[in-house]
Design an enzyme around this catalytic site. Structure first.
Site, short mmCIF file in Angstrom:
data_model
loop_
_atom_site.label_atom_id
_atom_site.label_comp_id
_atom_site.label_asym_id
_atom_site.label_seq_id
_atom_site.Cartn_x
_atom_site.Cartn_y
_atom_site.Cartn_z
N ASP A 17 45.15 93.64 79.06
CA ASP A 17 46.51 93.98 78.62
C ASP A 17 46.30 94.33 77.20
OD1 ASP A 17 49.12 94.06 78.69
OD2 ASP A 17 49.53 92.06 77.87
N HIS A 34 46.30 103.91 78.85
CA HIS A 34 45.55 103.59 79.87
C HIS A 34 44.46 104.02 80.27
CE1 HIS A 34 48.85 101.28 80.90
NE2 HIS A 34 49.96 102.18 81.06
N LEU A 128 26.24 93.74 91.30
CA LEU A 128 27.78 92.92 90.65
C LEU A 128 28.71 93.33 91.73
CD1 LEU A 128 29.29 92.11 88.29
CD2 LEU A 128 29.72 94.43 87.57
N SER A 186 50.72 85.93 83.98
CA SER A 186 51.53 87.11 84.45
C SER A 186 51.17 87.34 86.14
CB SER A 186 51.04 88.37 83.81
OG SER A 186 51.50 88.14 82.24
N GLU A 197 38.08 78.44 82.83
CA GLU A 197 38.29 78.54 81.57
C GLU A 197 38.92 79.63 80.98
OE1 GLU A 197 37.23 75.76 79.74
OE2 GLU A 197 36.75 74.57 81.72
C1 IPE Z 1 49.74 91.73 83.29
O1 IPE Z 1 50.17 92.70 82.24
C2 IPE Z 1 49.21 92.74 84.49
C3 IPE Z 1 48.25 93.85 84.05
C4 IPE Z 1 47.42 93.54 83.02
C5 IPE Z 1 47.91 94.78 84.92
P1 IPE Z 1 51.62 93.08 81.96
O2 IPE Z 1 51.63 93.85 80.50
O3 IPE Z 1 52.42 93.65 82.95
O4 IPE Z 1 52.27 91.42 81.67
P2 IPE Z 1 53.64 91.13 81.02
O5 IPE Z 1 54.68 91.72 81.73
O6 IPE Z 1 53.32 91.20 79.31
O7 IPE Z 1 53.53 89.70 81.36
C1 IPE Z 2 48.08 96.62 80.75
O1 IPE Z 2 48.65 97.35 79.36
C2 IPE Z 2 47.94 97.62 81.76
C3 IPE Z 2 49.08 97.44 82.67
C4 IPE Z 2 49.91 96.57 82.60
C5 IPE Z 2 49.15 98.59 83.79
P1 IPE Z 2 49.88 97.40 79.13
O2 IPE Z 2 50.50 98.79 79.84
O3 IPE Z 2 50.67 96.34 79.73
O4 IPE Z 2 50.23 97.67 77.55
P2 IPE Z 2 51.08 96.87 76.56
O5 IPE Z 2 51.15 95.23 77.04
O6 IPE Z 2 52.61 97.60 76.92
O7 IPE Z 2 50.51 96.86 75.31
MG MG Z 3 51.33 94.35 79.00
#
Ligand code: IPE
Ligand code: IPE
Ligand code: MG
Length: 246
Positions: A17, A34, A128, A186, A197
């Site tokens: 994230d 991304h 892996l 999430s 953990e």
């Molecule tokens: C969780 O991240 C999903 C992925 C990393 C693919 P999100 O950014 O979607 O989660 P929330 O919405 O902050 O909980």
């Molecule tokens: C995680 O990064 C990747 C996906 C959920 C696809 P985010 O896109 O959620 O990044 P933030 O949380 O907005 O910074």
């Molecule tokens: Mg996010």
């Protein structure tokens, strides 16, 4: 000074994230975050291989991520196809067996074909196991497993559900890492994380590096995994494994 031994987790799971915030800080479009995230993941796979991790499972696109702006969603789909073309030869050269976990029905034919081809190309590799959760949700997985058992007329028990889940080919994660500073799951691995953990890092995913992985592994090594027992009942912590939970 004495240092405690490092215990390398057999299975590491990661909620990657923070891509969007990484891009925003640099005044870049979210998709740039991304893209950088794909590079961070590539480095993470390498670091896992070097450390002897046997299973890596990452959360790349959640069931709920469809609710994002359509240009971001389509950008992520395109990025997946591009990343496969670029990364699969490298994964193959490094003995990585790739699996995509999630509901594929909503993905385009092109994406579905790309996922299948990548899985077939890497199926013989053993170093892996690398699970990429894409259009995945822990609730989806539990529901699809229950539907599978019901359609076969099989009894629903912890064991039968476990075998029907999309991640039945790997043991439960020992260490679950979330980057990006949020303290939540999430909808990731709701069933399998029962005794994982947890390690939360404020670092945004595109900035994840081998040193971050080592910090998480060091924190994991210092934990006492009790699986419901008392501390006094445990042998040396190194001997504790998922099997002790049974
Ligand atoms: C969780 O991240 C999903 C992925 C990393 C693919 P999100 O950014 O979607 O989660 P929330 O919405 O902050 O909980
Ligand atoms: C995680 O990064 C990747 C996906 C959920 C696809 P985010 O896109 O959620 O990044 P933030 O949380 O907005 O910074
Ligand atoms: Mg996010």
């Amino acid at each position: 000074m004495a240092t405690s031994a490092v215990i390398v987790p057999h299975h590491i799971a990661i909620v990657m994230d923070g891509n969007g915030r990484w891009a925003k800080k640099r005044l870049l479009p979210r998709i740039a975050g991304h893209k950088q995230g794909v590079d961070a993941l590539s480095d993470c796979v390498k670091a896992c291989l070097e450390r002897g991790v046997r299973v890596l499972t990452v959360f790349a696109f959640s069931s709920e991520n469809w609710n994002r702006p359509s240009d971001e969603v389509s950008g992520l789909m395109d990025l997946l196809v591009l990343a496969l073309a670029k990364q699969v030869p490298r994964l193959n050269a490094n003995g990585v067996q790739l699996h995509f976990i999630g509901d594929r029905q909503r993905l385009s034919n092109k994406v579905q074909a790309g996922l299948l081809e990548a899985e077939l190309n890497t199926a013989g590799n053993q170093r892996l196991i690398f699970n990429v959760c894409f259009n995945y949700g822990g609730r989806w997985d539990i529901a699809q497993a229950a539907q599978k058992l019901a359609s076969r007329g099989e009894a629903i028990t912890e064991q039968s559900l476990d075998r029907a889940l999309a991640l039945a080919h790997v043991p439960d994660p020992d260490l679950l890492i979330r980057t990006g500073g949020e303290l939540r799951i999430s909808n990731f691995m709701l069933w399998q994380a029962a005794y994982s953990e947890l390690y939360f890092s404020d670092r945004l995913w595109p900035e994840f590096e081998a040193a971050t992985l080592d910090e998480a592994i060091a924190a994991y090594s210092a934990r006492e995994r009790r699986f419901g027992k008392t501390s006094a009942q445990l042998g040396t912590p190194q001997m504790v494994s998922n099997e002790n939970a049974a």
